[in-house]
Design a protein around this motif. Structure first.
Motif, PDB file in Angstrom:
ATOM      1  N   PRO A  28       0.847  -1.193   0.000  1.00 36.58           N
ATOM      2  CA  PRO A  28       0.000   0.000   0.000  1.00 36.58           C
ATOM      3  C   PRO A  28       0.884   1.245   0.000  1.00 36.58           C
ATOM      4  CG  PRO A  28      -0.548  -1.507   1.819  1.00 36.58           C
ATOM      5  CD  PRO A  28       0.785  -1.913   1.277  1.00 36.58           C
ATOM      6  N   ALA A  29       0.631   2.130  -0.946  1.00 36.28           N
ATOM      7  CA  ALA A  29       1.429   3.362  -1.042  1.00 36.28           C
ATOM      8  C   ALA A  29       0.526   4.517  -1.464  1.00 36.28           C
ATOM      9  CB  ALA A  29       2.566   3.165  -2.037  1.00 36.28           C
ATOM     10  N   ALA A  30      -0.661   4.550  -0.867  1.00 32.48           N
ATOM     11  CA  ALA A  30      -1.630   5.564  -1.277  1.00 32.48           C
ATOM     12  C   ALA A  30      -1.927   6.570  -0.173  1.00 32.48           C
ATOM     13  CB  ALA A  30      -2.931   4.882  -1.725  1.00 32.48           C
ATOM     14  N   GLY A  31      -1.133   6.513   0.886  1.00 30.63           N
ATOM     15  CA  GLY A  31      -1.357   7.457   1.999  1.00 30.63           C
ATOM     16  C   GLY A  31      -0.997   8.871   1.572  1.00 30.63           C
ATOM     17  N   LEU A  32      -1.412   9.839   2.372  1.00 31.54           N
ATOM     18  CA  LEU A  32      -1.181  11.241   2.008  1.00 31.54           C
ATOM     19  C   LEU A  32       0.218  11.719   2.381  1.00 31.54           C
ATOM     20  CD1 LEU A  32      -4.622  12.832   2.982  1.00 31.54           C
ATOM     21  CD2 LEU A  32      -3.794  12.202   0.695  1.00 31.54           C
ATOM     22  N   GLY A  33       0.871  11.016   3.298  1.00 28.46           N
ATOM     23  CA  GLY A  33       2.244  11.386   3.680  1.00 28.46           C
ATOM     24  C   GLY A  33       2.346  12.784   4.235  1.00 28.46           C
ATOM     25  N   ARG A  40       3.107  13.906   7.114  1.00 23.23           N
ATOM     26  CA  ARG A  40       4.223  14.221   8.017  1.00 23.23           C
ATOM     27  C   ARG A  40       5.440  14.707   7.244  1.00 23.23           C
ATOM     28  NH1 ARG A  40       4.717   8.682  10.846  1.00 23.23           N
ATOM     29  NH2 ARG A  40       3.590   8.125   8.950  1.00 23.23           N
ATOM     30  N   GLU A  89       6.757   7.291  -0.428  1.00 22.88           N
ATOM     31  CA  GLU A  89       7.485   6.052  -0.731  1.00 22.88           C
ATOM     32  C   GLU A  89       8.565   6.261  -1.789  1.00 22.88           C
ATOM     33  OE1 GLU A  89       4.194   6.367  -0.479  1.00 22.88           O
ATOM     34  OE2 GLU A  89       3.617   4.931   1.093  1.00 22.88           O
ATOM     35  N   GLN A  99      -6.394   3.412  -5.257  1.00 22.23           N
ATOM     36  CA  GLN A  99      -7.263   3.358  -4.081  1.00 22.23           C
ATOM     37  C   GLN A  99      -8.401   4.368  -4.188  1.00 22.23           C
ATOM     38  OE1 GLN A  99      -5.518   4.157  -0.222  1.00 22.23           O
ATOM     39  NE2 GLN A  99      -7.311   3.383   0.847  1.00 22.23           N
ATOM     40  N   PRO A 122      -8.086   8.002   0.037  1.00 23.90           N
ATOM     41  CA  PRO A 122      -7.315   7.275   1.059  1.00 23.90           C
ATOM     42  C   PRO A 122      -8.145   7.079   2.330  1.00 23.90           C
ATOM     43  CG  PRO A 122      -6.544   9.551   0.902  1.00 23.90           C
ATOM     44  CD  PRO A 122      -7.660   9.409  -0.086  1.00 23.90           C
ATOM     45  N   LYS A 123      -8.932   5.990   2.341  1.00 20.25           N
ATOM     46  CA  LYS A 123      -9.855   5.775   3.468  1.00 20.25           C
ATOM     47  C   LYS A 123      -9.263   4.866   4.531  1.00 20.25           C
ATOM     48  CE  LYS A 123     -14.042   6.270   0.666  1.00 20.25           C
ATOM     49  NZ  LYS A 123     -15.035   5.414  -0.013  1.00 20.25           N
ATOM     50  N   GLY A 124      -7.961   4.683   4.495  1.00 21.58           N
ATOM     51  CA  GLY A 124      -7.319   3.884   5.538  1.00 21.58           C
ATOM     52  C   GLY A 124      -6.599   2.667   4.977  1.00 21.58           C
ATOM     53  N   LEU A 125      -5.691   2.114   5.809  1.00 21.75           N
ATOM     54  CA  LEU A 125      -4.886   0.968   5.375  1.00 21.75           C
ATOM     55  C   LEU A 125      -5.757  -0.252   5.072  1.00 21.75           C
ATOM     56  CD1 LEU A 125      -2.149  -0.356   4.914  1.00 21.75           C
ATOM     57  CD2 LEU A 125      -1.967  -0.710   7.394  1.00 21.75           C
ATOM     58  N   LEU A 127       4.388  -2.489   4.060  1.00 20.59           N
ATOM     59  CA  LEU A 127       4.140  -1.053   3.963  1.00 20.59           C
ATOM     60  C   LEU A 127       5.316  -0.381   3.277  1.00 20.59           C
ATOM     61  CD1 LEU A 127       2.285  -0.048   7.218  1.00 20.59           C
ATOM     62  CD2 LEU A 127       1.441  -1.146   5.147  1.00 20.59           C
ATOM     63  N   ASP A 142       6.583   2.478   3.363  1.00 20.66           N
ATOM     64  CA  ASP A 142       7.440   3.461   4.029  1.00 20.66           C
ATOM     65  C   ASP A 142       8.136   2.853   5.242  1.00 20.66           C
ATOM     66  OD1 ASP A 142       5.232   3.138   5.582  1.00 20.66           O
ATOM     67  OD2 ASP A 142       4.844   5.259   5.909  1.00 20.66           O
TER      68      ASP A 142
HETATM   69  P1  UTP Z   1       0.414   6.020   7.349  1.00 18.30           P
HETATM   70  O1  UTP Z   1      -0.628   6.404   8.317  1.00 18.30           O
HETATM   71  O2  UTP Z   1       1.821   5.905   7.805  1.00 18.30           O
HETATM   72  O3  UTP Z   1       0.438   6.943   6.054  1.00 18.30           O
HETATM   73  O4  UTP Z   1      -0.056   4.687   6.629  1.00 18.30           O
HETATM   74  P2  UTP Z   1       0.004   8.399   5.763  1.00 18.30           P
HETATM   75  O5  UTP Z   1      -1.399   8.621   6.156  1.00 18.30           O
HETATM   76  O6  UTP Z   1       0.374   8.600   4.338  1.00 18.30           O
HETATM   77  O7  UTP Z   1       1.033   9.216   6.675  1.00 18.30           O
HETATM   78  P3  UTP Z   1       0.982  10.656   7.336  1.00 18.30           P
HETATM   79  O8  UTP Z   1       0.688  10.392   8.786  1.00 18.30           O
HETATM   80  O9  UTP Z   1      -0.063  11.487   6.629  1.00 18.30           O
HETATM   81  O10 UTP Z   1       2.363  11.213   7.133  1.00 18.30           O
HETATM   82  C1  UTP Z   1       0.678   3.478   6.608  1.00 18.30           C
HETATM   83  C2  UTP Z   1       0.774   2.926   5.211  1.00 18.30           C
HETATM   84  O11 UTP Z   1      -0.487   2.719   4.622  1.00 18.30           O
HETATM   85  C3  UTP Z   1      -0.610   3.389   3.387  1.00 18.30           C
HETATM   86  C4  UTP Z   1       0.460   4.478   3.411  1.00 18.30           C
HETATM   87  O12 UTP Z   1       0.881   4.792   2.088  1.00 18.30           O
HETATM   88  C5  UTP Z   1       1.549   3.828   4.246  1.00 18.30           C
HETATM   89  O13 UTP Z   1       2.369   2.970   3.459  1.00 18.30           O
HETATM   90  N1  UTP Z   1      -2.001   3.909   3.283  1.00 18.30           N
HETATM   91  C6  UTP Z   1      -2.560   4.575   4.321  1.00 18.30           C
HETATM   92  C7  UTP Z   1      -2.708   3.711   2.115  1.00 18.30           C
HETATM   93  O14 UTP Z   1      -2.196   3.097   1.143  1.00 18.30           O
HETATM   94  N2  UTP Z   1      -3.974   4.182   2.036  1.00 18.30           N
HETATM   95  C8  UTP Z   1      -4.576   4.850   3.065  1.00 18.30           C
HETATM   96  O15 UTP Z   1      -5.746   5.238   2.928  1.00 18.30           O
HETATM   97  C9  UTP Z   1      -3.827   5.048   4.237  1.00 18.30           C
END
Ligand code: UTP
Length: 299
Positions: free
Chosen positions: A11-16, A18, A29, A105, A108-111, A131, A133
């Motif tokens: 999974p690499a769809a988080g907003l990142g 931080r 990533e 995805q 980004p509705k969560g892991l 994951l 990252d």
């Molecule tokens: P994190 O909570 O570390 O990612 O999710 P984030 O939300 O991108 O980080 P911050 O807090 O805003 O900086 C853990 C993993 O799950 C993926 C992220 O890409 C990361 O590898 N993820 C998270 C998704 O693929 N989709 C989501 O909706 C959320």
């Protein structure tokens, strides 16, 4: 390698958030760790464990990821003409590594929601989730151990790291029971990002999982949890109760080197440690670092 598992989901769809503003137009990533994007280390780890069918769950700014694992014909041609074989092989490393697929995805509705997007590709086999990252040092293999444990117990396996109680609120925390193996525990409960005083232990769930396919059915009815996101932790909690005879959930306790490249301080530490250990950089970097650190005492 005894495992019949061949598929890895990243999974690499988080907003990142931080890592803003670096992640404004680029997934976290793709941040370089020395000279490779973090996610390339993760794909290399999957391949080293025998998983060469890789599905990436991607979100906004997907192009950088897709391009990195694709051929770069123009660049390759230029390097070929120049006769620069060393650089050419660096360019080709990532596209030759594995069979990489992508799925969007959307929001980004969560892991948990991201993992559910892998259902069609994975089908009814167990699979690994890494994951993108979270880096596990290649010298401390974890995934192979988890795959072996999955094969032995027929259960879902997570990776656990003992962390300082003061930082357990950053992770999913596990309530555990001992097994006959000192490095393996049975998970009896999971809480996403608990406050230190209510955490069931200081065993933190880190970014490696070997999941049975029943997780998809569970995720389909998992309601949004902490932060309004569909949490993988909540689905695993349900599976820990051995729903439909899925064997429960076990944790492999990891005692090796791990870097969270989604966190600024950990990212900087990862770059320094991995560069210091590299043959081409270590010899120059280490004396410089020693001198630099000595300067802290001189004020
Ligand atoms: P994190 O909570 O570390 O990612 O999710 P984030 O939300 O991108 O980080 P911050 O807090 O805003 O900086 C853990 C993993 O799950 C993926 C992220 O890409 C990361 O590898 N993820 C998270 C998704 O693929 N989709 C989501 O909706 C959320």
């Amino acid at each position: 390698m005894s495992s019949r598992i061949t598929k890895a989901v990243i999974p690499a769809a988080g907003l990142g958030t931080r890592f803003l503003p670096a992640t404004k137009a680029m997934p976290k990533e793709m941040l370089p760790v020395v000279d490779k994007p973090a996610i390339q280390y993760v794909v290399e780890e999957a391949v080293a464990a025998g998983l060469d069918d890789v599905l990436m769950i991607i979100g906004r700014n997907k192009n950088a990821l897709a391009n990195h694992f694709d051929r770069a014909t123009e660049l390759e041609h230029t390097l070929e003409v120049k006769g620069d074989g060393a650089k050419l092989s660096k360019v080709q490393e990532s596209s030759d590594l594995a069979d990489v697929h992508f799925v969007r995805q959307g929001d980004p509705k969560g892991l948990g929601h991201a993992v559910l997007r892998a259902k069609k590709h994975v089908g009814d086999q167990s699979f690994a989730v890494l994951l993108g990252d979270d880096l596990i040092d290649a010298r401390d293999p974890l995934l192979t151990r988890m795959l072996d444990e999955h094969d032995k117990r027929g259960a879902t396996i997570v990776a656990l790291l003992e962390v300082d109680p003061a930082s357990i609120h950053l992770y999913g925390a596990a309530a555990v029971e001992a097994t006959d193996d000192p490095d393996v525990v049975r998970i009896t409960g999971l809480v996403e990002k608990p406050a230190a005083d209510v955490a069931p232990s200081n065993f933190a769930v880190i970014g490696r999982y070997v999941l049975r396919p029943e997780v998809f059915g569970v995720l389909e009815h998992t309601a949004p949890g902490k932060g309004g996101e569909i949490q993988l932790t909540d689905a695993l909690m349900e599976m820990a109760d051995d729903v439909e005879g899925t064997g429960g959930v076990y944790g492999v306790v990891f005692r090796g080197r791990r870097y969270d490249t989604g966190d600024k301080l950990d990212y900087i530490k990862a770059v320094i440690q991995l560069a210091a250990d590299r043959e081409d950089l270590g010899a120059d970097l280490k004396p410089w670092l020693t001198e630099y650190v000595a300067g802290f005492d001189r004020g």
